[in-house]
Design a protein around this motif. Sequence first.
Motif, mmCIF file in Angstrom:
data_model
loop_
_atom_site.group_PDB
_atom_site.id
_atom_site.type_symbol
_atom_site.label_atom_id
_atom_site.label_comp_id
_atom_site.label_asym_id
_atom_site.label_seq_id
_atom_site.Cartn_x
_atom_site.Cartn_y
_atom_site.Cartn_z
ATOM 1 N N ARG A 116 0.824 -1.213 0.000
ATOM 2 C CA ARG A 116 0.000 0.000 0.000
ATOM 3 C C ARG A 116 0.855 1.258 0.000
ATOM 4 O O ARG A 116 0.528 2.245 -0.673
ATOM 5 C CB ARG A 116 -0.941 0.008 1.218
ATOM 6 C CG ARG A 116 -2.015 -1.055 1.187
ATOM 7 C CD ARG A 116 -3.117 -0.758 2.186
ATOM 8 N NE ARG A 116 -2.649 -0.601 3.554
ATOM 9 C CZ ARG A 116 -2.495 -1.594 4.412
ATOM 10 N NH1 ARG A 116 -2.748 -2.848 4.044
ATOM 11 N NH2 ARG A 116 -2.092 -1.365 5.650
ATOM 12 N N HIS B 120 3.413 11.232 13.001
ATOM 13 C CA HIS B 120 2.529 10.257 13.642
ATOM 14 C C HIS B 120 3.275 9.539 14.778
ATOM 15 O O HIS B 120 4.468 9.246 14.664
ATOM 16 C CB HIS B 120 2.046 9.242 12.612
ATOM 17 C CG HIS B 120 0.826 8.495 13.019
ATOM 18 N ND1 HIS B 120 0.856 7.478 13.958
ATOM 19 C CD2 HIS B 120 -0.469 8.589 12.617
ATOM 20 C CE1 HIS B 120 -0.357 6.980 14.104
ATOM 21 N NE2 HIS B 120 -1.183 7.643 13.310
ATOM 22 N N ASP C 152 1.695 3.483 8.483
ATOM 23 C CA ASP C 152 0.349 3.781 7.998
ATOM 24 C C ASP C 152 -0.148 5.032 8.718
ATOM 25 O O ASP C 152 -0.717 4.958 9.800
ATOM 26 C CB ASP C 152 -0.584 2.595 8.259
ATOM 27 C CG ASP C 152 -1.983 2.815 7.695
ATOM 28 O OD1 ASP C 152 -2.243 3.907 7.155
ATOM 29 O OD2 ASP C 152 -2.816 1.903 7.812
ATOM 30 N N THR C 153 0.075 6.182 8.122
ATOM 31 C CA THR C 153 -0.269 7.449 8.776
ATOM 32 C C THR C 153 -1.764 7.744 8.731
ATOM 33 O O THR C 153 -2.211 8.736 9.305
ATOM 34 C CB THR C 153 0.496 8.609 8.120
ATOM 35 O OG1 THR C 153 0.242 8.600 6.713
ATOM 36 C CG2 THR C 153 1.991 8.461 8.353
ATOM 37 N N SER C 154 -2.553 6.886 8.058
ATOM 38 C CA SER C 154 -4.001 7.093 8.027
ATOM 39 C C SER C 154 -4.676 6.634 9.312
ATOM 40 O O SER C 154 -5.833 6.960 9.564
ATOM 41 C CB SER C 154 -4.622 6.345 6.840
ATOM 42 O OG SER C 154 -4.539 4.940 7.032
ATOM 43 N N LYS D 26 -2.502 9.642 16.139
ATOM 44 C CA LYS D 26 -2.420 10.847 15.329
ATOM 45 C C LYS D 26 -2.731 12.046 16.208
ATOM 46 O O LYS D 26 -3.871 12.284 16.587
ATOM 47 C CB LYS D 26 -3.397 10.779 14.149
ATOM 48 C CG LYS D 26 -3.281 11.964 13.188
ATOM 49 C CD LYS D 26 -4.245 11.830 12.028
ATOM 50 C CE LYS D 26 -3.797 10.758 11.058
ATOM 51 N NZ LYS D 26 -4.629 10.734 9.836
ATOM 52 N N ARG E 13 0.898 4.191 -2.858
ATOM 53 C CA ARG E 13 1.017 5.593 -2.475
ATOM 54 C C ARG E 13 2.213 6.289 -3.119
ATOM 55 O O ARG E 13 2.093 7.406 -3.625
ATOM 56 C CB ARG E 13 1.104 5.732 -0.948
ATOM 57 C CG ARG E 13 0.903 7.169 -0.463
ATOM 58 C CD ARG E 13 0.875 7.232 1.056
ATOM 59 N NE ARG E 13 2.223 7.232 1.620
ATOM 60 C CZ ARG E 13 2.489 7.009 2.906
ATOM 61 N NH1 ARG E 13 1.509 6.720 3.743
ATOM 62 N NH2 ARG E 13 3.726 7.044 3.347
#
Length: 208
Positions: free
Chosen positions: A27, A121, A108-110, A115, A32
Amino acid sequence: MQILAISTPRTVQEAELLQRHHQLRARVFSDRLGWEVLVVDGGEADVFDQHRPTYILAVSESGRVVGCARLLPATGPTMVLDVFPALLPDGQLKAHPAMIESSRFCVDTSLAEGKGEGSIHEATFIMFAGIIEWSMANGYTEIVTVTDLRFERILARVGWPLRRIGEPKKIGVTMAVAGILSVNSEVFLKLRPGGYRSQIKSCLGRVA
């Protein structure tokens, strides 16, 4: 969120976590960033995954892999020497037994967990601390890595500056640089976030 270190998986759960880590890599690096990496069945892997690396994983409370890095002894096959020799002086790496290579670092900064108001992050700090803790516990004093200039600036900002061993060069679509990071208890304590949890048996003692 906690840190795990896995080499050869010993349980079904560890095997599942490694599979999720390959999916995270796909991913981040393929979807990305648009890197030209091999993705099979939704997971990214390369030849260096065949050399029995240690994977440092940040795992959320729900079991989601939110951060990962791959560690290999710098005296063996490494990405920095075998893939990116153009970033090294005369294409050579002065590796020694106390040097480890870190590659395929991603977060995975989402993920909403971790956060905060800052731009970095919390999972990134957890990964930094986990890599340092594992390295110290296994007798390593230096980490060699290849990164882009944006991430080099992040390392400098958090107080873990990269010592360049060559000049930055454009690799594909990225301005990349090879460098060395110091491993010691001072930088570990500086970067370790509050509530850090790890299953690594550290020379600093078990971190609760």
